[in-house]
Motif scaffolding. Structure first.
Motif, PDB file in Angstrom:
ATOM      1  N   PRO A   6      -2.446  54.458  51.046  1.00 15.82           N
ATOM      2  CA  PRO A   6      -3.641  53.690  50.711  1.00 15.82           C
ATOM      3  C   PRO A   6      -3.961  52.644  51.777  1.00 15.82           C
ATOM      4  O   PRO A   6      -3.153  51.764  52.048  1.00 15.82           O
ATOM      5  CB  PRO A   6      -3.315  53.046  49.363  1.00 15.82           C
ATOM      6  N   GLY A   7      -5.132  52.793  52.376  1.00 13.61           N
ATOM      7  CA  GLY A   7      -5.647  51.791  53.302  1.00 13.61           C
ATOM      8  C   GLY A   7      -4.855  51.588  54.573  1.00 13.61           C
ATOM      9  O   GLY A   7      -4.951  50.531  55.185  1.00 13.61           O
ATOM     10  N   ALA A   8      -4.086  52.580  55.007  1.00 17.10           N
ATOM     11  CA  ALA A   8      -3.270  52.390  56.203  1.00 17.10           C
ATOM     12  C   ALA A   8      -4.098  52.616  57.463  1.00 17.10           C
ATOM     13  O   ALA A   8      -4.697  53.671  57.630  1.00 17.10           O
ATOM     14  CB  ALA A   8      -2.072  53.322  56.186  1.00 17.10           C
ATOM     15  N   VAL A   9      -4.141  51.618  58.347  1.00 19.58           N
ATOM     16  CA  VAL A   9      -4.845  51.781  59.619  1.00 19.58           C
ATOM     17  C   VAL A   9      -3.912  52.310  60.698  1.00 19.58           C
ATOM     18  O   VAL A   9      -4.345  52.619  61.794  1.00 19.58           O
ATOM     19  CB  VAL A   9      -5.491  50.461  60.107  1.00 19.58           C
ATOM     20  N   GLY A  10      -2.632  52.391  60.386  1.00 23.53           N
ATOM     21  CA  GLY A  10      -1.697  52.899  61.372  1.00 23.53           C
ATOM     22  C   GLY A  10      -0.470  53.478  60.711  1.00 23.53           C
ATOM     23  O   GLY A  10      -0.186  53.217  59.535  1.00 23.53           O
ATOM     24  N   ILE A  11       0.232  54.301  61.494  1.00 25.24           N
ATOM     25  CA  ILE A  11       1.495  54.859  61.017  1.00 25.24           C
ATOM     26  C   ILE A  11       2.343  55.186  62.245  1.00 25.24           C
ATOM     27  O   ILE A  11       1.792  55.472  63.313  1.00 25.24           O
ATOM     28  CB  ILE A  11       1.258  56.111  60.126  1.00 25.24           C
ATOM     29  N   ARG A  21     -13.205  47.041  56.247  1.00 20.91           N
ATOM     30  CA  ARG A  21     -14.207  46.426  55.360  1.00 20.91           C
ATOM     31  C   ARG A  21     -15.352  45.834  56.190  1.00 20.91           C
ATOM     32  O   ARG A  21     -16.518  46.055  55.924  1.00 20.91           O
ATOM     33  CB  ARG A  21     -13.520  45.345  54.523  1.00 20.91           C
ATOM     34  N   GLU A  40      -0.191  40.940  57.055  1.00 20.68           N
ATOM     35  CA  GLU A  40       0.174  42.352  57.194  1.00 20.68           C
ATOM     36  C   GLU A  40       0.923  42.876  55.970  1.00 20.68           C
ATOM     37  O   GLU A  40       1.598  42.126  55.267  1.00 20.68           O
ATOM     38  CB  GLU A  40       1.060  42.544  58.448  1.00 20.68           C
ATOM     39  N   GLY A  41       0.764  44.157  55.776  1.00 19.22           N
ATOM     40  CA  GLY A  41       1.548  44.890  54.791  1.00 19.22           C
ATOM     41  C   GLY A  41       2.022  46.159  55.481  1.00 19.22           C
ATOM     42  O   GLY A  41       1.709  46.375  56.649  1.00 19.22           O
ATOM     43  N   CYS A  42       2.759  46.987  54.773  1.00 16.37           N
ATOM     44  CA  CYS A  42       3.330  48.156  55.435  1.00 16.37           C
ATOM     45  C   CYS A  42       3.638  49.231  54.398  1.00 16.37           C
ATOM     46  O   CYS A  42       4.120  48.909  53.309  1.00 16.37           O
ATOM     47  CB  CYS A  42       4.614  47.741  56.152  1.00 16.37           C
ATOM     48  N   LEU A  43       3.358  50.491  54.748  1.00 19.00           N
ATOM     49  CA  LEU A  43       3.673  51.585  53.828  1.00 19.00           C
ATOM     50  C   LEU A  43       5.165  51.610  53.510  1.00 19.00           C
ATOM     51  O   LEU A  43       5.574  52.039  52.431  1.00 19.00           O
ATOM     52  CB  LEU A  43       3.268  52.925  54.446  1.00 19.00           C
ATOM     53  N   GLU A  86      -8.264  39.726  56.778  1.00 22.95           N
ATOM     54  CA  GLU A  86      -8.355  41.182  56.854  1.00 22.95           C
ATOM     55  C   GLU A  86      -6.929  41.706  56.849  1.00 22.95           C
ATOM     56  O   GLU A  86      -6.221  41.618  57.835  1.00 22.95           O
ATOM     57  CB  GLU A  86      -9.112  41.574  58.120  1.00 22.95           C
ATOM     58  N   MET A  87      -6.495  42.209  55.708  1.00 18.36           N
ATOM     59  CA  MET A  87      -5.109  42.679  55.582  1.00 18.36           C
ATOM     60  C   MET A  87      -4.914  43.943  56.389  1.00 18.36           C
ATOM     61  O   MET A  87      -5.762  44.812  56.394  1.00 18.36           O
ATOM     62  CB  MET A  87      -4.836  42.983  54.117  1.00 18.36           C
ATOM     63  N   LEU A  88      -3.807  44.002  57.067  1.00 18.92           N
ATOM     64  CA  LEU A  88      -3.506  45.188  57.869  1.00 18.92           C
ATOM     65  C   LEU A  88      -2.320  45.925  57.238  1.00 18.92           C
ATOM     66  O   LEU A  88      -1.278  45.331  56.995  1.00 18.92           O
ATOM     67  CB  LEU A  88      -3.163  44.751  59.295  1.00 18.92           C
ATOM     68  N   VAL A  89      -2.504  47.202  56.951  1.00 18.73           N
ATOM     69  CA  VAL A  89      -1.396  48.007  56.443  1.00 18.73           C
ATOM     70  C   VAL A  89      -1.068  49.077  57.472  1.00 18.73           C
ATOM     71  O   VAL A  89      -1.948  49.825  57.891  1.00 18.73           O
ATOM     72  CB  VAL A  89      -1.734  48.652  55.086  1.00 18.73           C
ATOM     73  N   GLY A  90       0.177  49.084  57.900  1.00 11.91           N
ATOM     74  CA  GLY A  90       0.550  50.038  58.939  1.00 11.91           C
ATOM     75  C   GLY A  90       1.916  50.623  58.731  1.00 11.91           C
ATOM     76  O   GLY A  90       2.592  50.295  57.789  1.00 11.91           O
TER      77      GLY A  90
END
Lengths: 167, 174
Positions: free
Chosen positions: A43-48, A68, A95-98, B170-174
């Motif tokens: 969900p909503g991951a801009v990178g991996i 957004r 930041e968050g992370c999968l 702007e939250m970034l999830v990576g």
């Protein structure tokens, strides 16, 4: 093709340093396609990054074209053996992370970077990036070095004014 | 195990070992810890911490009373609703600074509340000096109105000498 399972903390494999990619063949391209599918699935991951799915090669994907609010970006980028050659400025961002479910935190990252990376064909590219996209790349390259954003989280109250240089 | 959460509040003059003694006591009694905020405020140490386990509020208070007495701490325990894994990431951060004067917090948060801004975290400090105190505050929160609406609402405070700005997170999830 199905999304790959994501390693989550406290899995020690996330601390492993990934190996340089040397073979630019069909199996690499197949893996990249699968990694991209997994990113889109998250969900909503801009990178991996490859180690997040237990594949310890220096491969990451970053795509900041859908946010957004639009941000400067280079579209969908497959980064093989990426290397930051220059960084400038710093900024706190969230930041968050999968691989770290149900947690977000503030991290200091460079605001401008120059990046060298190969594509799936093995061709070298250079990029100049800023802001959100530069942050995403730094987050993903950290994965390739076995570093998670929780290793870099700062407390707003005590760390904000302490100058920290990326790496 | 049925997890019944309590909110434990501990305050007292700051000294080394408060966290270690309190959490050791809880651990020895088989209690679990959840989310916590621990902070030195005005020379006092303050703890707000989620605690869960088999003990009821009274037994918990008795267990901690000796440590509290030895360290000169006051404690307070409330049974609480809710639990873990209810995080909401903020989408705005509001930064405020200005000469410390009465009502600065009430004015800023009042304006935010009218826009439906829900405060998730607020850090405030009085900096400067005794004769020239400055109030500095960061508010992280979540609101469904656009940035422009918050900016317009807060701009009225600038004429009162309050330096306030709002930026999206702007939250970034990576």
């Amino acid at each position: 093709m199905e999304a790959l399972p994501i390693l989550t903390i406290p899995d020690d494999r996330l601390k492993q340093v990934s190996e340089t990619v040397t073979g630019f063949d069909d199996s690499l391209r197949r893996f990249v396609a699968q990694l991209e599918l997994t990113r889109q699935h998250g969900p909503g991951a801009v990178g991996i990054a490859a180690p997040q799915v237990g594949h310890f090669q220096r491969i990451a994907i970053v795509d900041c074209s859908v946010t957004r609010k639009p941000v400067p970006n280079h579209g969908n980028l497959v980064l093989i053996n990426p290397e930051i050659t220059h960084w400038d400025g710093y900024e706190v961002g969230r930041e968050g992370c999968l691989s770290v479910p149900d947690y977000t935190g503030n991290v200091i990252r460079a605001t401008h970077i120059k990046l060298k990376a190969q594509d799936v064909q093995g061709e070298e590219h250079e990029y100049e990036m800023e802001g959100y996209e530069a942050r995403a790349v730094q987050h993903e390259i950290d994965h390739l070095d076995g570093i998670l954003f929780i290793d870099r989280v700062v407390s707003r109250r005590t760390d904000l004014f302490k100058r920290k240089v990326y790496r | 195990m049925s997890k019944h959460w309590y909110m434990l509040t501990v305050t007292g003059e700051d000294k080394p070992g408060i966290v270690a003694r309190i959490t050791r006591t809880l651990f020895d009694r088989g209690m679990h810890l959840g989310e916590a905020s621990m902070l030195r405020l005005g020379g006092n140490f303050t703890i707000m911490m989620m605690v869960a386990g088999e003990m009821d509020a009274q037994a918990l208070e008795e267990a901690l009373s000796q440590v509290a007495a030895e360290l000169g701490l006051s404690l307070h325990i409330d049974p609480m609703q809710g639990g873990l894994h209810r995080h909401v990431p903020p989408n705005f951060i509001v930064r405020v600074s200005g000469a410390d004067k009465a009502g600065i917090v009430a004015k800023v948060t009042g304006v935010l509340a009218q826009d439906g801004f829900n405060i998730l975290g607020l850090d405030s400090d009085v900096a400067g000096s005794e004769d020239k105190p400055v109030y500095i505050m960061q508010i992280a929160g979540i609101a469904s109105v656009p940035l422009e609406t918050l900016e317009a609402s807060l701009s009225g405070l600038r004429s009162e000498g309050i330096d306030v700005n709002v930026s999206p997170v702007e939250m970034l999830v990576g």
